[in-house]
Motif scaffolding. Structure first.
Motif, mmCIF file in Angstrom:
data_model
loop_
_atom_site.group_PDB
_atom_site.id
_atom_site.type_symbol
_atom_site.label_atom_id
_atom_site.label_comp_id
_atom_site.label_asym_id
_atom_site.label_seq_id
_atom_site.Cartn_x
_atom_site.Cartn_y
_atom_site.Cartn_z
ATOM 1 N N LYS A 111 0.830 -1.204 0.000
ATOM 2 C CA LYS A 111 0.000 0.000 0.000
ATOM 3 C C LYS A 111 0.865 1.254 0.000
ATOM 4 N N ARG A 112 1.982 1.210 0.743
ATOM 5 C CA ARG A 112 2.898 2.353 0.759
ATOM 6 C C ARG A 112 3.469 2.614 -0.638
ATOM 7 N N TYR A 114 2.172 1.819 -3.461
ATOM 8 C CA TYR A 114 1.088 2.321 -4.326
ATOM 9 C C TYR A 114 0.854 3.818 -4.094
ATOM 10 N N LYS A 115 0.815 4.223 -2.821
ATOM 11 C CA LYS A 115 0.587 5.644 -2.503
ATOM 12 C C LYS A 115 1.725 6.510 -3.046
ATOM 13 N N LYS A 120 1.499 10.598 -3.680
ATOM 14 C CA LYS A 120 1.133 11.074 -2.343
ATOM 15 C C LYS A 120 2.381 11.572 -1.607
ATOM 16 N N VAL A 125 3.063 9.205 4.006
ATOM 17 C CA VAL A 125 2.907 7.797 3.644
ATOM 18 C C VAL A 125 3.826 6.921 4.500
#
Length: 230
Positions: A111-112, A114-115, A120, A125
């Motif tokens: 998820k990190r 992806y962000k 982001k 993040v």
């Protein structure tokens, strides 16, 4: 409206909403990805990483369950001692907690990534990623502590034996003993409060019964005096 297609060799293509000829949505003319293309690729990678992490976690979980089942089977057949079975069970609990922690960490890492890929803020993040890792570590530790506390509460001698074997740390055993002791003291205090409340209620009911008996006696005497006067 009814459509009649008379030419079977013709191909009809209407495109999609918002489509423009010669304009690609996810890729530039030189082959590089657009902002939407990078976001789409990052999302696909994120989903794939989550799926792979889940499969790996599931495979390890199955292996741990199989090992636990074999240990239980050997114990019931009388091939291993009780202490050996409890040792295997403790290792299984610890392995499951660590495996779950690793699985959640891999999901958080995916998820990190992806962000970060979709642009982001990196500091925010990474901060959320570290919090997720700490939360997963705390959860795994709680599961292990819960097992040790239950073992200390139900089988204190077995817990001491596992500590001597090194399966359980003495610090963890001491912490579990203290928590179980606090729980017993709290339970005792609650029981005492409950008993005091019941005794007070019983005393109140006794006084009420006495008052009713006196009232009954008074009414009986009044009735007797009226019967004599008649």
């Amino acid at each position: 409206m009814i459509w009649n297609y008379t030419h079977s060799e013709e191909l009809y293509h209407h495109g999609i909403k918002g489509m423009k000829w010669g304009v690609r949505r996810y890729q530039n003319k030189d082959g590089t990805l657009t902002a939407a293309g990078r976001k789409r690729a990052a999302k696909s990678s994120y989903k794939l990483a989550k799926k792979e992490a889940g499969n790996k976690w599931g495979d390890k979980e199955t292996k741990i369950d199989d090992k636990d089942y074999r240990a239980r089977k050997e114990y019931y057949k009388g091939r291993t001692s009780r202490i050996q079975y409890e040792e295997s069970k403790a290792k299984s609990v610890k392995s499951k907690a660590a495996n779950y922690q690793n699985w959640q960490n891999e999901r958080a890492e995916a998820k990190r990534d992806y962000k970060l890929a979709i642009g982001k803020d990196e500091a925010k993040v990474n901060k959320k990623y570290e919090k997720a890792k700490q939360r997963n570590a705390n959860r795994a530790q709680r599961e292990w502590d819960s097992y040790v506390e239950k073992l200390v509460s139900e089988k204190p001698k077995m817990a001491s034996s596992l500590a001597e074997m090194g399966t359980i740390k003495y610090s963890e055993l001491t912490k579990a003993h203290e928590k179980v002791q606090r729980g017993l003291e709290l339970q005792k205090t609650r029981s005492e409060v409950r008993i005091s409340s019941l005794e007070a209620q019983n005393s109140k009911n006794s006084n009420r019964i006495s008052d009713l008996e006196r009232e009954n006696e008074r009414l009986r005497r009044e009735l007797e005096s009226k019967n004599e006067s008649w």
